[in-house]
Every structure is written in structure tokens, then in C-alpha cells.
Design a protein around this motif. Structure first.
Motif, short mmCIF file in Angstrom:
data_model
loop_
_atom_site.label_atom_id
_atom_site.label_comp_id
_atom_site.label_asym_id
_atom_site.label_seq_id
_atom_site.Cartn_x
_atom_site.Cartn_y
_atom_site.Cartn_z
N ALA A 82 0.85 -1.20 0.00
CA ALA A 82 0.00 0.00 0.00
C ALA A 82 0.88 1.24 0.00
CB ALA A 82 -0.94 -0.01 1.21
N LYS A 84 0.29 4.27 -0.06
CA LYS A 84 -0.05 5.43 0.77
C LYS A 84 0.62 5.39 2.14
CE LYS A 84 -4.51 4.20 2.94
NZ LYS A 84 -4.85 2.83 2.49
N ASP A 103 -0.46 -1.32 -4.21
CA ASP A 103 -1.84 -0.87 -4.07
C ASP A 103 -1.79 0.65 -4.09
OD1 ASP A 103 -4.62 -0.78 -3.29
OD2 ASP A 103 -3.97 -0.38 -1.25
N ALA A 126 -7.18 1.48 -5.99
CA ALA A 126 -8.34 1.58 -5.10
C ALA A 126 -8.74 3.04 -4.89
CB ALA A 126 -8.00 0.93 -3.75
N ARG A 173 -15.04 -3.77 -4.81
CA ARG A 173 -14.73 -3.89 -3.38
C ARG A 173 -15.99 -4.26 -2.61
NH1 ARG A 173 -11.30 0.39 0.21
NH2 ARG A 173 -11.76 -0.44 2.28
N GLN A 221 -12.40 -7.70 -4.31
CA GLN A 221 -11.48 -7.18 -3.29
C GLN A 221 -12.23 -6.85 -2.01
OE1 GLN A 221 -11.13 -3.98 -1.81
NE2 GLN A 221 -8.95 -3.70 -1.42
N GLY A 225 -9.91 -2.64 7.30
CA GLY A 225 -9.48 -1.59 8.22
C GLY A 225 -7.99 -1.65 8.41
N SER A 226 -7.49 -0.91 9.37
CA SER A 226 -6.06 -0.79 9.54
C SER A 226 -5.67 -1.05 10.99
CB SER A 226 -5.64 0.63 9.13
OG SER A 226 -4.28 0.66 8.81
N GLN A 227 -4.41 -1.40 11.19
CA GLN A 227 -3.88 -1.66 12.53
C GLN A 227 -4.74 -2.69 13.26
OE1 GLN A 227 -1.13 -1.43 13.70
NE2 GLN A 227 -1.30 -1.58 15.88
N GLY A 262 -4.14 -4.08 6.24
CA GLY A 262 -4.66 -3.85 7.59
C GLY A 262 -3.94 -4.58 8.69
N LEU A 263 -2.94 -5.40 8.34
CA LEU A 263 -2.22 -6.14 9.39
C LEU A 263 -1.53 -5.16 10.34
CD1 LEU A 263 -1.85 -7.80 6.50
CD2 LEU A 263 -0.67 -9.38 8.00
N GLU A 311 -2.66 -6.51 0.46
CA GLU A 311 -2.33 -5.10 0.28
C GLU A 311 -1.80 -4.49 1.58
OE1 GLU A 311 -6.16 -3.57 -0.80
OE2 GLU A 311 -6.24 -4.68 -2.68
N PRO A 312 -0.76 -5.09 2.16
CA PRO A 312 -0.27 -4.54 3.43
C PRO A 312 0.50 -3.24 3.22
CG PRO A 312 1.18 -6.28 2.68
CD PRO A 312 0.06 -6.22 1.69
N GLY A 313 0.28 -2.29 4.08
CA GLY A 313 1.06 -1.06 4.07
C GLY A 313 1.88 -1.01 5.34
N ARG A 314 1.19 -0.68 6.43
CA ARG A 314 1.83 -0.51 7.73
C ARG A 314 2.67 -1.72 8.14
NH1 ARG A 314 -0.83 2.52 11.71
NH2 ARG A 314 -2.70 2.25 10.45
N TYR A 409 2.59 5.93 7.43
CA TYR A 409 1.73 7.09 7.68
C TYR A 409 2.48 8.16 8.48
CZ TYR A 409 -1.41 3.52 6.04
OH TYR A 409 -1.97 2.53 5.28
C1 LIG Z 1 -4.93 1.84 3.26
C2 LIG Z 1 -5.23 0.64 2.48
C3 LIG Z 1 -4.44 -0.50 2.61
C4 LIG Z 1 -3.29 -0.60 3.58
O1 LIG Z 1 -3.66 -0.51 4.91
P1 LIG Z 1 -2.58 -0.88 6.04
O2 LIG Z 1 -3.33 -0.79 7.31
O3 LIG Z 1 -1.49 0.11 5.96
O4 LIG Z 1 -2.11 -2.26 5.75
C5 LIG Z 1 -4.73 -1.59 1.81
N1 LIG Z 1 -5.76 -1.56 0.93
C6 LIG Z 1 -6.54 -0.48 0.78
C7 LIG Z 1 -7.65 -0.51 -0.20
C8 LIG Z 1 -6.30 0.64 1.54
O5 LIG Z 1 -7.08 1.72 1.40
#
Ligand SMILES: *Cc1c(COP(=O)(O)O)cnc(C)c1O
Length: 456
Positions: A82, A84, A103, A126, A173, A221, A225-227, A262-263, A311-314, A409
Motif C-alpha cells: 500500500a 499510501k 496498491d 483503489a 470492493r 477485493q 481496516g487498519s492496525q 490492515g495487518l 495489500e499490506p502497508g503498515r 503514515y
Molecule cells: C490503506 C489501504 C491498505 C493498507 O492498509 P494498512 O493498514 O497500511 O495495511 C490496503 N488496501 C486499501 C484498499 C487501503 O485503502
């Protein structure tokens, strides 16, 4: 655990090493009394490059990616980072080199990925508000799939694809209506927020979309959520939508199922270091690891025989970066001790925005008594704080501190508020360090501005 909440009281004693995690996943730790990032003392970086300074560990980023990747090895899958959460070109390049996809949520992020050498064909796009020009760019560059969030968006993508004589790959989604995520500003998987479409509506949406001639229904898809620090909500959401995914796969020949990101990560080592036996606690057992994630989800996903996207970001970037700052002043008023530092909410907004918790440690370890302190920035807002009433070692002017777990973030949300230049960013590999974003020159903070003609 909610973002910013504390499961156990703050530790009063010095911690042997940060996140004394049985599953250690990052490369910031004390050697002797100095905090290191991989093979370099962070203080050396702070002195050379100045503060506030983001420092990223290439090995930590890589290791998180690899662990998640290998835990899912038994199925065909792609990790789409992700963007962002951290869009620095060097971070994106690190992940692209590992074979990752991305992502993205804007045309700007697509252009960044390409500037970093990532492939558009490995990007999923997305977001609830894609503009015409963003859709056009994504189609021209050939992204892997759009993640559509509404029917008007599907119709718009179809129309633009028709005009460009292309076929647009799309996924829709689905909102599984599972409450998850640590804070009201980061939960996305319930019917009360703007993301996705209700499960009950999805089949009708795919039926109508199948009639649009310039769309290819490529996948489905979800992202709840996140965290999210437990596996249960992921398993619940996947379990809930699984029958729907199977029906859609059969009817429309879908190729992939994205289970989103969201992990969660460990922000608060009090969880980990409250007692020397902390890892035997129920909370420690609950800490999300790739192994636990995979163990619960693979049995659900394997029988699908679809490509699984994550789609992991954090999870990848969060513990891969810290924000280094320097103490400007100490100020004691009444019963309070304020540690005024040179970083501020414009550099790292998470505490102000989400009441988020970031561990704060000195770059030179201190033993001895701890003083209840507020670490605050110089910005003219009472919200400009990094912690309140936290037991910290006694500090002096000029000391350096690290705000831990600031890789996600963090810099991406930095702004020029108070005309403060954006901080510099450094990437570390072993004993090498490179500036991957130079500190913004102050004049650049008003670049693009002009006086009105009648003012000159
Ligand atoms: C923000 C987002 C993510 C990533 O979220 P994390 O909590 O950082 O893993 C993945 N997919 C979508 C669609 C998002 O909006």
C-alpha cells in the motif's frame, strides 16, 4: 488493541532491547548504550543529516515483505504494498525489487511507482473517488486491476475504456460488514463508512457490470481496516465473503481475490516489556505474525484456487522507520515537564490525528529515574504533542530522541504547516546510509505561490 491504548502500565526500568519480541522483525536496537539502525549508530546519522530526520532500515522492510511472502508460499499470491503508507521512491524500489506489486490510490501514486521502477501491470488502483484523468492514465499505463467502489465508477471506467479502445480490468470492493481496526478513523469494513459495496448487492453489481462491453471482471477485493492486531477479524471477513467469491468466480471467471491489508504492528513495547516474562502473557500470544495470519487464512483460501492479493502497508513499512528529533528546550510548569523537540505534528501527525502511540527512546540509553514528561513540538497547536505524562529518562537540551515505528503514515502525511520544511529521509543498508529525500529548502515551501498582479 486500539491505537494509542496501553495494555499494561508503562515500564519503569530500562528495556533490554526494544520490542524484545520472540519474532523480532526490525533492525533498530541498542548496542551498548547507542541506538543503532542496522550497522549504524543513529546519532551519527542525526549529526550528519540534521533533524527532524526519518531513518528507514532496508533490511526491516525486506524482512517483513519476505516473511509475509513465504508464509503464503503454498498459494499463488501477490503482495501489493500500500503505497499510501510510505511512498518514498527508495522504499518503493526496495519492494519492487522483491517482486512486489503495489496498491495505489491516486494517479500520483501510479506515477511514483513507475518513477521508482515498479510495474503498472502489478498495480491495483483503489479509492472511492477516481477522476476521469486518473482512470485514463491507469488504463493507458496498463494496471493490473481497478478496485471499483461504486456502480457509477464502473460505468465511468467502461466509458473511458471504450473511448481508448481498451478493456479495463476491474474488481469490485465488497464490504464484509466486519468491525475491525483500532480507531474510528481507520475502520473501513462496516456499512457505516464510505468504502465498498454491501455484500448483498455485489452479485447484482457483477451481473450489470458483465454487460458493460469494455470491462473485464478480473477479481474481487475487500479491505476491512487498519492496525488490526488479531487474526480473528481477517478470518471472519474472509469466511463471510467466501461463498460469494466462489459463486462469482464460477459465474464470471474471476482470476483473483484481494484480501486487502490492515495487518497491525506492535507500537507499544509496554505490551512486550511490561515484565521479563511478557511473552507468556495472553497479549503477547495475540500479536499478529505472518505465520499466524497464514495459518488461519490458508485453509480458507487454498480451495479457491484463485490468485490471492494482499495489500499490506503498515505491516511492511511501520516498524521499518523512525523519526529522529532533537531536544530544544526543557520547560517545567507547575507539575508538568515539557520536552520541546524540533519535530512536530507537521512531520508526524499520527499522535494528533489518531491519538496514536509512538514509543520514544533516547539515542543514548539512560538509566536512572524516570520523569513524567510531555514531548511536544514547536507548532502553535495544543494538539502538537507526541506523548503526554509518559515516564521518560531525564533529558537535556541537545539530546536526541527517536520516535519509533514511524515508517508508515509518517512522512507521507507531513505538511508545511507553520512553513516548516519537509524533513529529510535516509535509507540504511548495513553500514551504508543514503539520503533518499533531501531536507526541503525553506524557499520551496512557498514555491508556486505568487502575488496578485495588483499587489506589485
Ligand atoms: C490503506 C489501504 C491498505 C493498507 O492498509 P494498512 O493498514 O497500511 O495495511 C490496503 N488496501 C486499501 C484498499 C487501503 O485503502
Amino acid at each position: 488493541m486500539p491505537v494509542g491504548a496501553r495494555a499494561v502500565p508503562q515500564p519503569q526500568a530500562a528495556v533490554p532491547f526494544l520490542w524484545a519480541n520472540p519474532d523480532p522483525m526490525h533492525d533498530f536496537c541498542y548496542r551498548g548504550d547507542k541506538l543503532y539502525c542496522e550497522g549504524l549508530p543513529v546519532e551519527r546519522l542525526a549529526k550528519e543529516f540534521g533533524t527532524p530526520l526519518y531513518v528507514y532500515s532496508e533490511h526491516t522492510l525486506t524482512e517483513h515483505f519476505r516473511r509475509l511472502d513465504s508464509s503464503m508460499a503454498s498459494i499463488e499470491h501477490t503482495i501489493c504494498f500500500a503505497v499510501k503508507s510510505n511512498s518514498n521512491l527508495a522504499v518503493l524500489k526496495t519492494l519492487a525489487a522483491l517482486g512486489g506489486g503495489f496498491d495505489i490510490v491516486s494517479a500520483g501514486e501510479l506515477q511514483r511507482v513507475m518513477a521508482a521502477g515498479g510495474e503498472p501491470g502489478r498495480c491495483v488502483f483503489a479509492g472511492v473517488g477516481k477522476s476521469e484523468s486518473e482512470i485514463e492514465l491507469a488504463l493507458r499505463r496498463g494496471i493490473y486491476s481497478f478496485t471499483a467502489e461504486s456502480e457509477p465508477e464502473l460505468r465511468r471506467i467502461d466509458r473511458i475504456a471504450g473511448r481508448l479502445k481498451k478493456v479495463a480490468p476491474v474488481a469490485v470492493r465488497v464490504n464484509p460488514n466486519v468491525a475491525a481496526g483500532g480507531h474510528r478513523k481507520i475502520t473501513t469494513g462496516t456499512y457505516e463508512n464510505k468504502f465498498g459495496l454491501a455484500q448483498e448487492e455485489i452479485e447484482g453489481v457483477y451481473e450489470r457490470a458483465a454487460k458493460l462491453r469494455h470491462l473485464r471482471l478480473r477479481g474481487i477485493q475487500m479491505h476491512i481496516g487498519s492496525q488490526i492486531t488479531e487474526v480473528a477479524p481477517f478470518a471472519k471477513a474472509v469466511g463471510k465473503v467466501l461463498p460469494l467469491v466462489k459463486r462469482l468466480q464460477q459465474r464470471h471467471g474471476l482470476e483473483f481475490f484481494s484480501i486487502g491489508g490492515g495487518l497491525g504492528i506492535v507500537y507499544d513495547p509496554a505490551l512486550a516489556s511490561g515484565s521479563p516474562e511478557w511473552w507468556k502473557t495472553a497479549q503477547a500470544r495475540e500479536i499478529l505474525t505472518p505465520a499466524k495470519y497464514a495459518a488461519r487464512l490458508l485453509p480458507l483460501l487454498e480451495p479457491l484456487r484463485m490468485r490471492i492479493l494482499m495489500e499490506p502497508g503498515r505491516f511492511i513499512s511501520g516498524n521499518g522507520g523512525i523519526l529522529v528529533t532533537r531536544v530544544q528546550y526543557l520547560k517545567r510548569t507547575g507539575k508538568k515537564t515539557f520536552v520541546i523537540v524540533d519535530a512536530a505534528m507537521n512531520d508526524l501527525i499520527r499522535p494528533a490525528f489518531y491519538e496514536a502511540y509512538h514509543e520514544i527512546v533516547p539515542l543514548r540509553r539512560r538509566n536512572g529515574a524516570r520523569i513524567s514528561s510531555d514531548v511536544v513540538g514547536p507548532i502553535c497547536e495544543s494538539g502538537d504533542y507526541f506523548c503526554r505524562d509518559r515516564p521518560l529518562p531525564s533529558l537535556g537540551e541537545g539530546d536526541y530522541l527517536a520516535l519509533m515505528s514511524a515508517g508508515a503514515y509518517g512522512s507521507v502525511m507531513a505538511s508545511n504547516y507553520n512553513s516548516r520544511p519537509l524533513p529529510a529521509e535516509v535509507l540504511v543498508r548495513g553500514r551504508r546510509a543514503a539520503v533518499v529525500r533531501r531536507r526541503q529548502p525553506t524557499q520551496e515551501t512557498w514555491r508556486g505561490e505568487a502575488l496578485a498582479p495588483w499587489q506589485s
